[in-house]
Design a protein around this motif. Structure first.
Motif, PDB file in Angstrom:
ATOM      1  N   THR A 172       0.862  -1.172   0.000  1.00 57.54           N
ATOM      2  CA  THR A 172       0.000   0.000   0.000  1.00 57.54           C
ATOM      3  C   THR A 172       0.900   1.223   0.000  1.00 57.54           C
ATOM      4  OG1 THR A 172      -0.038   0.101   2.398  1.00 57.54           O
ATOM      5  CG2 THR A 172      -1.803  -1.124   1.350  1.00 57.54           C
ATOM      6  N   LEU A 179      10.097  10.116   2.870  1.00 59.18           N
ATOM      7  CA  LEU A 179      10.760   9.696   4.097  1.00 59.18           C
ATOM      8  C   LEU A 179      11.868  10.696   4.306  1.00 59.18           C
ATOM      9  CD1 LEU A 179      10.657   7.656   6.263  1.00 59.18           C
ATOM     10  CD2 LEU A 179      11.906   6.071   4.846  1.00 59.18           C
ATOM     11  N   LEU A 188      21.418   5.332  10.499  1.00 59.14           N
ATOM     12  CA  LEU A 188      21.136   4.983  11.895  1.00 59.14           C
ATOM     13  C   LEU A 188      19.797   4.246  12.016  1.00 59.14           C
ATOM     14  CD1 LEU A 188      22.448   8.263  13.552  1.00 59.14           C
ATOM     15  CD2 LEU A 188      23.554   6.010  13.549  1.00 59.14           C
ATOM     16  N   LEU A 189      18.850   4.615  11.155  1.00 58.88           N
ATOM     17  CA  LEU A 189      17.568   3.914  11.184  1.00 58.88           C
ATOM     18  C   LEU A 189      17.758   2.451  10.789  1.00 58.88           C
ATOM     19  CD1 LEU A 189      14.517   4.626  11.687  1.00 58.88           C
ATOM     20  CD2 LEU A 189      14.266   4.618   9.197  1.00 58.88           C
ATOM     21  N   LEU A 191      20.306   0.738  11.298  1.00 64.56           N
ATOM     22  CA  LEU A 191      20.932   0.079  12.439  1.00 64.56           C
ATOM     23  C   LEU A 191      19.888  -0.318  13.490  1.00 64.56           C
ATOM     24  CD1 LEU A 191      23.630  -0.623  13.795  1.00 64.56           C
ATOM     25  CD2 LEU A 191      23.618   1.677  14.785  1.00 64.56           C
ATOM     26  N   ILE A 192      18.990   0.601  13.821  1.00 62.36           N
ATOM     27  CA  ILE A 192      18.073   0.277  14.916  1.00 62.36           C
ATOM     28  C   ILE A 192      16.945  -0.656  14.472  1.00 62.36           C
ATOM     29  CG2 ILE A 192      18.597   2.419  16.157  1.00 62.36           C
ATOM     30  CD1 ILE A 192      15.908   3.521  15.312  1.00 62.36           C
ATOM     31  N   TYR A 193      16.736  -0.785  13.150  1.00 57.20           N
ATOM     32  CA  TYR A 193      15.726  -1.729  12.659  1.00 57.20           C
ATOM     33  C   TYR A 193      16.335  -3.089  12.301  1.00 57.20           C
ATOM     34  CZ  TYR A 193      12.009   1.824  12.277  1.00 57.20           C
ATOM     35  OH  TYR A 193      11.050   2.765  12.544  1.00 57.20           O
ATOM     36  N   ASP A 195      17.586  -5.656  13.689  1.00 60.51           N
ATOM     37  CA  ASP A 195      17.207  -6.917  14.338  1.00 60.51           C
ATOM     38  C   ASP A 195      15.699  -7.091  14.486  1.00 60.51           C
ATOM     39  OD1 ASP A 195      19.822  -7.707  14.526  1.00 60.51           O
ATOM     40  OD2 ASP A 195      20.117  -6.747  16.492  1.00 60.51           O
ATOM     41  N   ASP A 196      14.938  -6.225  13.856  1.00 60.22           N
ATOM     42  CA  ASP A 196      13.478  -6.348  13.952  1.00 60.22           C
ATOM     43  C   ASP A 196      12.919  -6.498  12.528  1.00 60.22           C
ATOM     44  OD1 ASP A 196      10.658  -5.779  14.143  1.00 60.22           O
ATOM     45  OD2 ASP A 196      11.049  -4.879  16.110  1.00 60.22           O
ATOM     46  N   LEU A 198      10.178  -7.138  11.032  1.00 54.92           N
ATOM     47  CA  LEU A 198       8.939  -6.502  10.596  1.00 54.92           C
ATOM     48  C   LEU A 198       9.193  -5.035  10.231  1.00 54.92           C
ATOM     49  CD1 LEU A 198       5.875  -6.919  10.237  1.00 54.92           C
ATOM     50  CD2 LEU A 198       5.586  -6.279  12.634  1.00 54.92           C
ATOM     51  N   PHE A 199       9.830  -4.305  11.145  1.00 52.94           N
ATOM     52  CA  PHE A 199      10.126  -2.886  10.870  1.00 52.94           C
ATOM     53  C   PHE A 199      11.158  -2.755   9.751  1.00 52.94           C
ATOM     54  CE2 PHE A 199       8.043  -2.147  14.925  1.00 52.94           C
ATOM     55  CZ  PHE A 199       7.402  -0.946  14.694  1.00 52.94           C
ATOM     56  N   ALA A 202       9.575  -3.434   6.260  1.00 53.69           N
ATOM     57  CA  ALA A 202       8.640  -2.380   5.859  1.00 53.69           C
ATOM     58  C   ALA A 202       9.400  -1.125   5.475  1.00 53.69           C
ATOM     59  CB  ALA A 202       7.654  -2.096   6.993  1.00 53.69           C
ATOM     60  N   ALA A 203      10.434  -0.783   6.256  1.00 53.47           N
ATOM     61  CA  ALA A 203      11.219   0.418   5.941  1.00 53.47           C
ATOM     62  C   ALA A 203      11.944   0.230   4.617  1.00 53.47           C
ATOM     63  CB  ALA A 203      12.210   0.705   7.069  1.00 53.47           C
ATOM     64  N   GLN A 205      11.028  -1.588   2.082  1.00 53.96           N
ATOM     65  CA  GLN A 205      10.079  -1.444   0.969  1.00 53.96           C
ATOM     66  C   GLN A 205       9.717   0.016   0.747  1.00 53.96           C
ATOM     67  OE1 GLN A 205       6.680  -3.958   1.358  1.00 53.96           O
ATOM     68  NE2 GLN A 205       7.928  -5.786   1.565  1.00 53.96           N
ATOM     69  N   ALA A 206       9.554   0.742   1.851  1.00 53.01           N
ATOM     70  CA  ALA A 206       9.229   2.164   1.711  1.00 53.01           C
ATOM     71  C   ALA A 206      10.328   2.862   0.915  1.00 53.01           C
ATOM     72  CB  ALA A 206       9.058   2.802   3.082  1.00 53.01           C
TER      73      ALA A 206
ATOM     74  N   VAL B 390       2.429  -2.238  10.528  1.00 55.09           N
ATOM     75  CA  VAL B 390       3.809  -1.988  10.121  1.00 55.09           C
ATOM     76  C   VAL B 390       3.930  -2.232   8.622  1.00 55.09           C
ATOM     77  CG1 VAL B 390       6.226  -2.429  10.660  1.00 55.09           C
ATOM     78  CG2 VAL B 390       4.510  -2.722  12.416  1.00 55.09           C
ATOM     79  N   THR B 391       3.280  -1.396   7.835  1.00 52.42           N
ATOM     80  CA  THR B 391       3.368  -1.464   6.373  1.00 52.42           C
ATOM     81  C   THR B 391       4.371  -0.404   5.928  1.00 52.42           C
ATOM     82  OG1 THR B 391       1.677   0.204   6.042  1.00 52.42           O
ATOM     83  CG2 THR B 391       0.915  -2.067   6.284  1.00 52.42           C
ATOM     84  N   PRO B 392       4.855  -0.498   4.687  1.00 53.57           N
ATOM     85  CA  PRO B 392       5.812   0.511   4.222  1.00 53.57           C
ATOM     86  C   PRO B 392       5.288   1.931   4.419  1.00 53.57           C
ATOM     87  CG  PRO B 392       5.658  -1.274   2.633  1.00 53.57           C
ATOM     88  CD  PRO B 392       4.623  -1.546   3.678  1.00 53.57           C
ATOM     89  N   VAL B 395       5.088   2.827   8.213  1.00 53.97           N
ATOM     90  CA  VAL B 395       6.394   3.020   8.850  1.00 53.97           C
ATOM     91  C   VAL B 395       6.999   4.341   8.401  1.00 53.97           C
ATOM     92  CG1 VAL B 395       8.779   2.194   8.887  1.00 53.97           C
ATOM     93  CG2 VAL B 395       6.906   0.625   9.346  1.00 53.97           C
ATOM     94  N   ASN B 400       8.525   9.734   9.813  1.00 52.51           N
ATOM     95  CA  ASN B 400       8.380  11.178   9.581  1.00 52.51           C
ATOM     96  C   ASN B 400       7.849  11.877  10.832  1.00 52.51           C
ATOM     97  OD1 ASN B 400       9.282  10.991   6.973  1.00 52.51           O
ATOM     98  ND2 ASN B 400       7.228  10.871   6.083  1.00 52.51           N
ATOM     99  N   GLU B 431      22.548  -1.162  19.812  1.00 51.75           N
ATOM    100  CA  GLU B 431      22.491  -0.431  18.536  1.00 51.75           C
ATOM    101  C   GLU B 431      21.761   0.905  18.713  1.00 51.75           C
ATOM    102  OE1 GLU B 431      21.188  -3.501  18.924  1.00 51.75           O
ATOM    103  OE2 GLU B 431      22.890  -4.636  18.125  1.00 51.75           O
ATOM    104  N   ALA B 435      23.171   4.566  18.130  1.00 54.57           N
ATOM    105  CA  ALA B 435      22.532   5.466  17.166  1.00 54.57           C
ATOM    106  C   ALA B 435      22.225   6.811  17.816  1.00 54.57           C
ATOM    107  CB  ALA B 435      21.263   4.819  16.613  1.00 54.57           C
ATOM    108  N   LEU B 448      15.025   9.228  16.357  1.00 49.61           N
ATOM    109  CA  LEU B 448      15.433   7.821  16.335  1.00 49.61           C
ATOM    110  C   LEU B 448      14.848   7.062  17.518  1.00 49.61           C
ATOM    111  CD1 LEU B 448      19.096   8.281  15.126  1.00 49.61           C
ATOM    112  CD2 LEU B 448      17.321   6.980  13.926  1.00 49.61           C
ATOM    113  N   PRO B 453      11.981   0.386  17.514  1.00 49.25           N
ATOM    114  CA  PRO B 453      11.093  -0.665  18.019  1.00 49.25           C
ATOM    115  C   PRO B 453      10.962  -0.614  19.549  1.00 49.25           C
ATOM    116  CG  PRO B 453      12.561  -1.560  16.352  1.00 49.25           C
ATOM    117  CD  PRO B 453      13.033  -0.151  16.629  1.00 49.25           C
TER     118      PRO B 453
END
Lengths: 402, 458
Positions: A172, A179, A188-189, A191-193, A195-196, A198-199, A202-203, A205-206, B390-392, B395, B400, B431, B435, B448, B453
C-alpha cells in the motif's frame, strides 16, 4: 532519502553481505504480462448521466432536466452517448480501447447504503443475506496466484482499499509520502531496525518505492510531456488523482501487475450537473493519462472503473439523483475488446425499472471482472466462482478482453 | 516474569513521561481505572443527550431546506443547517482534544487504554449528517462508565446508543407481525445487530450459535429504536410478538427487560468469557497470547459474574502478562499520545492547542498512519495484528512523525539519551544507544528514539 545510502552503511555488526537489506529491487519477475487496474468511484456514479441511452425514447423525458445545453451527443455506437465531461474518451472508444457495460450491479440490493455497497463491491461476496469478507476480491486472486510478491499489487492513495486487503501479498502506498531523513539518519535507522524484521522489511520497501519514484527511469520526455498535458484536472481532488495515477503508471511499467485506487465525490444528490461534469472530466483525464504514461504496456492493460451502485432513474427535487441500483462500468486499455457496449438494455419504462425507480441491473458486475481476469491471468472459472467471487455464476463469458 | 514499572506503563498504559511517576504495583493501575474520570468536569465531552439535540436541530433545518420556496429561501435554510453541522464538527475536534488531554494527563493511561479497547470491541461508526461526530459521546457515555463494571451493563448501554442502533441497522428492524409491521408492508427484520452481537460482541465467530439463533435474537431485539430529539426509545409497536428462543432459552414478554435478560445470559456464557479474555490478552500482551493467561482471565471473569474490574486485575496478575519481551506494536493513536507523554507534554499544553494544531499534529498523522480518526473499517474494529500496522506506508509516516513532530510539540526537546533512558531504562539495545550517540543533532536523536522498536513495541 536515497535507498542506496541506506544500504551502503557499514555500521557496527552488520556486514553488507549478511544484510537482508541488500535484496536487489528490480530483479523480481512478474507472474504475468497482463496489467489490471481497478478504479473505484466512491459515492455512486450516476450511470444514466455518464453513459446516456439516447436511443431509448423514455430517456429524454426522464432526464431532460440534467441534459444541459451541449448539442453534441458524443455518440458511442448508435444507442449510447457519453456525458460531455467524458468527451475526451470518444477517441479511445473509436480506437477500440473503451468498453461500456451498462445496467450492471453487485448482488447488493435495496438498502442503498454507500458503506455496505462499497464493502460488497470490494469484498466480492454474494449471497442473501450477503456476508462481507474481511479480505477483498483482488486479494483473493493474489492468494491463489503463483509467484506473486509484495510489489505485484499496489493499493494506492489515502483511502483504505478493502479490495486488496487480506493475507495475499500486496503493497500500500500513497504517492506523496516521503521519508525525510538525512543520509546519516537513514544509516542509523537501518541500524536500529536491523534486528526487527517486521520494521526492517517495511522500511526497506518504503525506501524501495520512494527510490522508484525519485528515479522514475522508465518514462521518456515525450511520455512525460503527454502525461503532463493530461494530468491537470481541475480542483484539489484532480491533482491528487493525477499523482495517484502517475504513480500507478510508473509501477505498472516495472513489476507491478495489479493496482487499485479510488476517486471520491460521486454522490450527486443536488445540482448534479456541475459536480458530475468536473468528476467525469477528472476520470476522463485519468484514463488518458494512464494511456499516455503506460505507452508500450497499455496494450497489456485493462482498467476497470466500478462504482457501488447506480442512481435513481428520475431526477429528484434538487436537480440531483438519489441512491439507486443498476449502474455503469467502464473498461479501458489496449487489452480490451472495445468500441462496443456489452449487456442487454433493460429499458426505462415504468415497468422496466427496478422497484419502479432504478435502472434494472441485468448482469452481475463481477462477471465482467471475472472475464478480465480470465483473459489477463488465465484464472479458471472455478477459481473465479468459488474463491474470488464466491457465489457468482459467471454464465457465458462476456469476453470484454481480446 | 513479574511486575515491572516500565513494562506496566508501556504495555498497559500510554507510556512513560518525565513528569509522571511510574506505577509501583498493579493496584495503582487498577486504581487509576477505577476512580471517576478526573477530567469529566474540566474537559467535558459532548453527551449523547446534547448530540441527539444537535441531530434534531440539523434534521429540522434540512427539512426547512426541502420546504423552502425559491432559491433565496433555500440558500438561507441551507446556511442554517450548515451552521449546526459546523458547530458539531468543531465540537468533535474539541472532544478529540479533550480525549488527548486525558491520554496525556492520566498518570499511567490504563483507564484510557480500556476505554479505547472496549470502544473498539463495540465498534460503531457514524455516517453523514451529525452522526459522523457521535463517536466521542458514544464512547464516553456507553463505554467509559463501565470499563471497571459489569460487561453486561456495558452491552446494555451499547444497545441503547443511537450510534450503534444506526450503525448496525437496528433502527430499520421491524417485527413482521408487530402492529406496525402488519400495517406497513415491505418492512421486516434486520439481522445485522443480532448477528454482530453474537459474532463480535459476545460468543465470538466460532461460538455455538446457528442462523436460527441470529434470527431469533433479531426478533427479540425488535423495539430498540430512536426518536428524533429524544434518542433511545423502546417502541412496543414494532416488537415481534411472542417469545424467542436464543441458545435454547426462551425470552418472552416482548419487553425491554427480555432484551436485557438475553444480554445478561450471553454476557455470562463461557464462550463469551473466552472470547473476551482472548481479545484482552491479544490487545494488551501479544498477537499469540499465552493460553494460561487467556484461561485465567476467562475463569476470573466467569467467577465474578462478568466483572471487568476482576478480569482486568486477572490480566495484570498473571505472570505471562509481564513477559519482558515487548511484542505488540502500538496503534497509531497510542503511538501519538505516548510520544506526547515521552516528550514531557502536560495536560495544560494539550488543552490550549488550537483546533488547527489538533488537526495537523494528531488527526492528519493518524490518518496517514492508517487509523483515521473515528473511522474504523468495519464492525470488527481496528486490526490487532502487528503486520497490519507496520506497512511501508505506515512506517514511513511513523518515522516522519518521529523526526518532525517533536520540534513542533515542545519548545525544548529532551536530551535524546535521557529520552532513551526514560523509555527503555537499562533494557535499551546497544544499537539504539549507539545510534542516539551518533545522531547529528537533538532532533534526529529524539526522532530515532521515537522511531525505534523499543518505543513502538509495548
Amino acid at each position: 532519502m536515497d535507498r542506496r545510502t541506506f544500504l551502503k552503511s557499514g555500521l557496527i555488526g552488520c556486514s553488507a553481505a549478511a544484510s537482508p537489506l541488500m535484496t536487489p529491487i528490480t530483479l523480481a519477475s512478474a507472474p504475468w504480462e497482463g496489467r489490471l487496474v481497478v478504479i473505484i468511484l466512491r459515492g455512486a456514479l450516476d450511470g444514466l448521466d455518464a453513459v446516456r441511452p439516447w436511443g431509448d425514447p423514455d430517456f429524454v423525458p426522464l432526464r431532460g432536466e440534467l441534459l444541459g445545453r451541449d448539442p453534441d451527443q458524443h455518440a458511442i455506437g448508435n444507442f449510447f452517448g457519453l456525458h460531455p465531461g467524458l468527451a475526451g474518451l470518444v477517441p479511445m472508444w473509436e480506437a477500440g480501447e473503451l468498453v461500456v457495460a451498462h445496467a450492471v450491479s453487485t448482488p447488493y440490493r435495496d438498502k442503498r447504503s454507500h458503506f455496505d455497497g462499497q464493502a460488497l463491491l470490494e469484498a466480492g461476496n454474494g449471497g442473501d443475506p450477503f456476508q462481507i469478507s474481511r479480505d477483498g476480491w483482488l486479494n483473493r486472486l493474489l492468494q491463489i496466484a503463483p509467484d506473486v510478491e509484495t510489489r505485484t499489487a499496489f493499493a494506492v492513495g489515502r483511502d483504505r482499499l478493502h479490495i486488496l486487503a487480506g493475507p495475499g501479498p500486496h503493497a500500500t502506498w500513497s504517492p506523496n509520502t516521503a521519508l525525510r531523513l538525512s543520509p546519516q539518519g537513514a544509516q542509523l535507522l537501518e541500524l536500529i531496525y536491523h534486528d526487527d524484521p517486521l520494521f526492517r522489511d517495511a522500511a526497506l520497501q518504503a525506501m524501495d518505492i520512494i527510490e522508484g519514484i525519485e528515479m522514475a527511469p522508465a518514462l521518456d520526455d515525450d511520455t512525460m510531456e503527454d502525461m503532463e498535458m493530461m494530468a491537470t484536472p481541475s480542483g484539489p481532488t484532480g491533482r491528487v488523482t493525477g499523482e495517484v495515477a502517475r504513480f500507478v503508471v510508473e509501477q505498472l511499467r516495472l513489476d507491478t501487475r495489479i493496482a487499485s485506487f479510488s476517486i471520491n465525490g460521486w454522490d450527486t444528490h443536488a445540482r448534479q450537473g456541475p459536480q458530475i461534469t468536473r468528476k467525469l472530466e477528472e476520470l476522463s483525464r485519468t484514463l488518458q493519462l494512464m494511456k499516455a504514461g503506460l505507452g508500450p504496456v497499455w496494450g497489456d492493460t485493462a482498467v476497470l472503473v466500478m462504482t457501488e451502485f447506480g442512481r435513481t432513474a428520475r431526477v429528484n427535487g434538487t436537480k440531483g439523483t438519489d441512491h439507486g441500483t443498476g449502474g455503469v462500468m467502464f473498461a479501458a486499455g489496449g487489452a480490451v475488446r472495445g468500441g462496443q457496449s456489452y449487456g442487454r438494455w433493460p429499458g426505462l419504462g415504468e415497468a422496466d425499472l427496478y422497484q419502479g425507480r432504478d435502472l434494472m441491473p441485468v448482469r452481475d458486475i463481477r462477471a465482467y471482472a471475472g472475464s478480465a481476469m480470465r483473459a489477463l491471468f488465465g484464472t479458471s472459472v472455478d477459481d473465479i466462482e468459488k474463491v474470488i467471487f464466491p457465489g457468482l455464476d459467471m454464465g457465458a463469458d462476456p469476453g470484454i478482453l481480446r | 516474569m513479574a511486575f515491572d514499572p516500565l513494562i506496566a506503563v508501556h504495555r498497559f498504559g500510554l507510556g512513560p513521561s518525565p513528569v509522571l511517576a511510574p506505577p509501583r504495583d498493579p493496584s495503582e493501575l487498577i486504581d487509576e481505572a477505577t476512580v471517576r474520570d478526573p477530567f469529566a468536569r474540566s474537559h467535558p465531552i459532548l453527551t449523547t443527550k446534547e448530540l441527539v439535540a444537535l441531530d434534531a436541530a440539523y434534521r429540522d433545518r434540512r427539512g426547512q431546506v426541502r420546504k423552502a420556496e425559491g432559491q433565496a429561501a433555500k440558500d438561507a435554510a441551507r446556511e442554517a443547517a450548515r451552521q449546526v453541522s459546523t458547530q458539531a464538527r468543531d465540537r468533535a475536534f474539541q472532544d478529540f482534544r479533550a480525549l488527548l488531554v486525558r491520554h496525556v494527563g492520566r498518570p499511567y493511561g490504563l483507564s484510557e487504554r480500556l476505554v479505547s479497547f472496549w470502544t473498539d470491541h463495540f465498534t460503531a461508526v457514524g455516517s453523514g449528517g451529525i452522526s459522523q461526530y457521535a463517536t466521542a459521546a458514544y464512547s464516553n457515555d456507553a463505554i467509559r462508565p463501565h470499563i471497571m463494571g459489569r460487561f453486561a451493563d456495558m452491552a446494555r448501554a451499547v444497545l441503547r446508543s443511537p450510534l450503534m442502533l444506526n450503525y448496525l441497522d437496528q433502527v430499520l428492524s421491524t417485527g413482521p407481525n408487530s402492529r406496525i409491521g402488519q400495517r406497513r408492508k415491505g418492512r421486516g427484520l434486520n439481522e445485522n445487530l443480532a448477528r454482530e452481537f453474537l459474532e463480535l460482541h459476545t460468543l465470538g465467530v466460532d461460538g455455538p450459535y446457528s442462523q436460527d439463533d441470529v434470527r431469533q435474537l433479531a426478533a427479540l431485539l425488535t423495539g430498540l429504536s430512536l426518536e428524533r430529539g429524544k434518542g433511545f426509545v423502546f417502541r412496543p409497536g414494532i416488537v415481534e410478538p411472542g417469545a424467542e428462543r436464543v441458545l435454547d432459552r426462551l425470552y418472552g414478554g416482548d419487553t425491554l427487560e427480555a432484551i436485557d435478560a438475553v444480554v445478561d445470559d450471553l454476557a455470562l456464557h463461557p464462550e463469551t468469557a473466552r472470547h473476551l479474555a482472548r481479545k484482552m490478552a491479544v490487545h494488551f500482551v501479544s498477537d499469540t497470547p499465552d493460553e494460561g493467561l487467556v484461561r485465567h482471565i476467562s475463569s476470573r471473569y466467569l467467577a465474578s459474574d462478568g466483572d471487568l474490574a476482576v478480569a482486568t486485575a486477572a490480566l495484570l496478575e498473571h505472570p505471562a502478562a509481564w513477559d519482558p519481551v515487548r511484542r505488540n506494536v502500538k496503534w497509531p493513536i497510542d503511538y501519538i499520545s505516548s510520544s506526547f507523554r515521552a516528550l514531557g507534554l502536560e495536560a495544560a499544553q494539550v488543552e490550549t492547542a488550537g483546533l488547527k494544531d489538533v488537526r495537523t499534529l494528531a488527526v492528519t498523522p493518524l490518518s496517514r498512519m492508517g487509523q483515521p480518526w473515528r473511522r474504523p473499517p468495519d464492525p470488527a474494529g481496528w486490526e490487532e495484528e502487528d503486520t497490519s500496522w507496520v506497512t511501508p506506508q505506515a512506517v514511513a509516516e511513523r518515522v516522519n512523525w518521529a523526526m518532525r513532530a517533536p520540534v513542533r510539540l515542545t519548545a525544548e526537546l529532551p536530551d535524546p539519551r535521557e529520552l532513551l533512558a526514560l523509555i527503555a531504562g537499562d533494557t535499551a539495545p546497544p544499537e539504539l544507544r549507539f545510534a542516539v550517540d551518533a545522531a547529528q543533532n537533538r532532533q534526529e536523536g529524539v526522532g530515532l528514539v521515537l522511531a525505534s522498536p523499543s518505543f513502538q513495541r509495548r
